[in-house]
Design a protein around this motif. Structure first.
Motif, PDB file in Angstrom:
ATOM      1  N   TYR A 176       0.820  -1.208   0.000  1.00  0.00           N
ATOM      2  CA  TYR A 176       0.000   0.000   0.000  1.00  0.00           C
ATOM      3  C   TYR A 176       0.861   1.267   0.000  1.00  0.00           C
ATOM      4  N   ARG A 227      -2.673   7.821  -6.333  1.00  0.00           N
ATOM      5  CA  ARG A 227      -3.989   7.336  -5.906  1.00  0.00           C
ATOM      6  C   ARG A 227      -5.145   8.194  -6.422  1.00  0.00           C
ATOM      7  N   ARG A 228      -4.856   9.401  -6.811  1.00  0.00           N
ATOM      8  CA  ARG A 228      -5.922  10.283  -7.308  1.00  0.00           C
ATOM      9  C   ARG A 228      -6.111  10.163  -8.819  1.00  0.00           C
ATOM     10  N   TYR A 249      -7.625  -4.810  -0.156  1.00  0.00           N
ATOM     11  CA  TYR A 249      -7.042  -3.780  -1.018  1.00  0.00           C
ATOM     12  C   TYR A 249      -5.592  -4.175  -1.275  1.00  0.00           C
ATOM     13  N   TYR A 271      -2.471  -2.376   3.744  1.00  0.00           N
ATOM     14  CA  TYR A 271      -3.477  -1.357   4.007  1.00  0.00           C
ATOM     15  C   TYR A 271      -4.061  -1.542   5.411  1.00  0.00           C
ATOM     16  N   GLU A 288      -4.034   5.396   7.580  1.00  0.00           N
ATOM     17  CA  GLU A 288      -5.152   5.147   6.675  1.00  0.00           C
ATOM     18  C   GLU A 288      -6.194   4.208   7.293  1.00  0.00           C
ATOM     19  N   GLU A 292     -10.173   5.580   0.101  1.00  0.00           N
ATOM     20  CA  GLU A 292      -9.261   5.996  -0.953  1.00  0.00           C
ATOM     21  C   GLU A 292      -9.983   6.884  -1.970  1.00  0.00           C
ATOM     22  N   TRP A 312     -16.611   2.913   0.800  1.00  0.00           N
ATOM     23  CA  TRP A 312     -15.318   2.249   1.019  1.00  0.00           C
ATOM     24  C   TRP A 312     -15.428   1.299   2.206  1.00  0.00           C
TER      25      TRP A 312
END
Length: 519
Positions: free
Chosen positions: A121, A127-128, A148, A152, A157, A163, A169
Motif C-alpha cells: 500500500y 492514488r488520485r 485492497y 493497508y 489510513e 481511498e 469504502w
C-alpha cells in the motif's frame, strides 16, 4: 432488418449471435471504440445508458480451481464468455491489483512487491488517478469491498474515510484481512468487526451495497462495485489439523495453507493432487524449479490443496447469492459481471508452492464475463491480462482514463475473436520482482501465443516453453536448435515491449501467429 437495430435488440435482451458481433476486423482489433455508435454496438454496452459493473476478484484462485466451483460454472461460465488465456503479467497480489487500478503493467505503475521498496500500500503512488476516480467522474456510484493492497490499514489510513474515487469504502484492514474467521473492516472511516467468516461477510456487504446503489437517485445512476474475496488465499487462525499443529517439531512441513469455512471443512478430504506432468517435476532444463519435496511434504501439499478448494466453496456460494439478488432486484440485465483472480497459484507444480513463477499455473487467471450482449457458454483463447480489465471497465462506463492505457478493451477482443471464429494473437510482456521488495527483476520476457519466453535475471539463462507440444512446460527449449528462429523472434519482442507504455504497448491482435514455427 438493419444490422445495427438487430444488435441493439440483442443487447437489450442480453443475447447475441456470432453474426451480430461482426463489428471489428478479423485481422486486428484496437484498444478502444472510435465512435459512440460503435461503442453502443459492442458487448456489454446498452442501447440507452451504461451498464452497472460488478468486478469480482478472488485472491489466489487458479484458473484450474474453477472446475470445483459449481455455481461459478453454472451462473458465469455457462452464461458468459471464458477467456482461456487470461494471465497476470506479474503474478503477485499487489502488482496485479495495481494493474486493475491503473490499466498499466507493473513496469509502469512500479508497485511490484507486497512490501519494501516499490511494494504494498505504501508503495502505490498516484492514488488520485485510478479507475474509481475515472468512473466517479463519469457519473458512476463507486464501491469497494474487501482486500485492497497488502499493508493497508497498518498506518493512519486505518481510520481514513477511504481511498480517492470511492463513494462507499469497506476495505479489510491488515493484518486482520487474513483472519478468515473474523476480519475487520474500515467502513468509510469506522472500524467494524462483524464476527463472520470472510466470504460470508463480503457476500452480505456486497448485496447491501448493490441494494443501496440500486435505489440511489431513483436507481438511474449506474454503479461500479469491486468485491475482493480473500479465500482461498492463505490465512488463519491455525487449527488442529494444520501442519504447524500436527508437526510442531518439523518446520520443513509447515507449508502455507488456508482456513476453510467450518461448513466446508473435510468436504474434499479425498481430493488428490492433479496428476499432471508438471507436478513435483524438476527434470532437465527446469532452471527455475524448486527443490524436490520429500514424501512427507507431498502429503502436506495434498492437504494444502484440499483446503484451498474447500475455502473456495464459500466464494462459490457468495457468487450465487449475489447473482440471485441482482436478478430479484431487476438489475441483472443491466449489469456486466467480470469474475477473475489476481494471479494463479501452484501447489507442487514444478516443485513450487505459491505464485510469482513464470509457469502457466502461476500466471494464468480465471476470467469470465457475463452481461448484455456477451455470448453465452463460449471460450475465447485470445490472450488478455490484468491491465486489460481496468481498461475494459473504463470503456464500459465510457470513462476517460487519466493515464495512457497499456491495456485493451476486452469487449472488442471478444467481438473480433468471435467474428474470426479463431484465436487472435497478441504478445504480453511478463516480469516479476522480489516479493519483499527490490528493484532488480527476477525474470523478464514475453508470452505470445503458444510460447512463453523469459530470461532469469540471476543467471541470465533463457527459458522457452512451447505449450503446443508441452502444455505443462516441462522442457526448456531455448537451447534447442530447432527453435533458434523462434527464440530470436521472441527475444526481439521482449526487447521491444519490456519498457512499453501506453500506445507503445501491444494493442493489436493478429489472426495468425507471426513467430516462425520450429524447424
Amino acid at each position: 432488418m438493419n444490422s445495427g437495430m438487430g444488435l441493439s435488440r440483442a443487447l437489450r435482451r442480453g443475447r447475441t449471435t456470432i453474426a451480430t458481433l461482426a463489428v471489428a476486423s478479423t485481422v486486428a482489433v484496437l484498444c478502444g471504440p472510435t465512435s459512440s455508435a460503435e461503442a453502443a454496438a459492442l458487448p456489454g454496452r446498452l442501447e440507452s445508458g451504461r451498464p452497472n459493473v460488478l468486478m469480482i476478484n478472488v485472491d489466489d484462485l487458479a484458473a484450474t480451481d474453477v472446475k470445483y466451483m459449481p455455481n461459478v460454472r453454472r451462473l458465469l461460465v455457462e452464461q458468459g464468455t471464458t477467456f482461456t488465456d487470461a494471465v497476470a503479467p506479474t503474478p503477485l497480489c499487489v502488482p496485479a491489483r495495481a494493474s486493475l487500478l491503473t490499466g498499466k503493467y507493473a513496469h509502469n505503475h512500479k508497485n511490484w512487491s507486497i512490501s519494501g521498496t516499490n511494494g504494498g500500500y505504501k508503495g502505490f503512488t498516484g492514488r488520485r488517478n485510478t479507475l474509481p476516480v475515472w468512473m466517479d467522474k463519469a457519473g458512476y456510484r463507486t464501491m469497494f469491498l474487501g482486500k485492497y493492497l497488502n499493508g493497508y490499514g497498518k498506518g493512519s489510513e486505518r481510520y481514513s474515510s477511504g481511498e480517492p474515487g470511492w463513494d462507499n469504502w469497506q476495505a479489510t484492514i491488515d493484518p486482520s484481512t487474513y483472519h478468515l474467521l473474523s476480519p475487520k473492516f474500515n467502513n468509510n472511516g469506522s472500524i467494524q468487526s462483524p464476527g463472520l467468516y470472510s466470504s460470508v461477510a463480503l457476500q452480505s456487504r456486497s448485496i447491501k451495497m448493490i441494494k443501496n446503489a440500486g435505489t440511489n437517485v431513483g436507481g438511474k445512476k449506474p454503479w461500479f462495485l469491486w468485491v475482493n474475496y480473500v479465500a482461498p488465499h492463505a490465512g488463519g487462525p491455525v487449527e488442529a489439523s494444520d501442519p504447524k499443529k500436527r508437526y510442531p517439531n518439523q518446520p520443513s512441513l509447515w507449508l502455507e495453507n488456508t482456513r476453510p469455512m467450518g461448513a466446508d471443512k473435510g468436504r474434499f478430504s479425498g481430493l488428490e493432487l492433479p496428476k499432471t506432468p508438471d507436478m513435483f517435476y524438476a527434470g532437465p532444463g527446469q532452471v527455475t524449479a524448486g527443490k524436490p519435496y520429500t514424501a512427507a511434504q507431498k502429503r502436506v501439499m495434498r492437504y494444502v490443496y484440499q483446503q484451498r478448494i474447500e475455502a473456495a466453496q464459500s466464494v462459490d456460494r457468495a457468487v450465487a447469492r449475489t447473482i440471485a439478488h441482482l436478478k430479484n432486484s431487476g438489475q441483472y440485465r443491466r449489469t456486466v459481471i467480470i469474475f477473475s483472480g489476481d494471479n494463479g497459484y501452484t501447489t507442487g507444480h514444478h516443485n513450487r508452492l505459491g505464485k510469482l513463477w513464470e509457469s502457466s499455473q502461476s500466471m494464468r487467471i480465471p476470467l469470465i464475463m457475463v452481461g448484455p450482449g456477451i455470448p453465452k457458454n463460449i471460450k475465447v483463447g485470445s490472450a488478455v491480462g490484468n491491465p486489460d480489465i481496468a481498461t475494459t471497465v473504463a470503456a464500459l462506463g465510457r470513462a476517460t482514463p487519466g493515464r495512457a492505457q497499456d491495456g485493451v478493451d476486452i469487449t472488442r477482443v471478444l467481438a473480433s475473436s468471435v467474428k474470426a471464429g479463431k484465436t487472435l494473437y497478441r504478445p504480453i510482456p511478463v516480469a516479476a520482482w522480489p516479493t519483499l521488495g527490490g528493484t532488480t527483476s527476477k525474470y523478464r520476457g514475453i508470452r505470445y501465443g503458444r510460447y512463453t519466453y523469459v530470461t532469469v535475471t540471476a543467471t541470465g539463462v533463457p527459458v522457452l516453453y512451447d505449450r503446443a507440444v508441452d502444455p505443462y512446460e516441462t522442457r526448456n527449449l531455448a537451447g534447442d536448435r530447432r527453435y533458434a528462429k523462434v527464440v530470436a523472434h521472441l527475444k526481439a519482442l521482449d526487447a521491444k515491449y519490456r519498457a512499453c507504455s501506453g500506445s507503445t504497448c501491444p494493442k493489436t491482435y493478429a489472426s495468425t501467429l507471426s513467430t516462425p514455427a520450429p524447424s
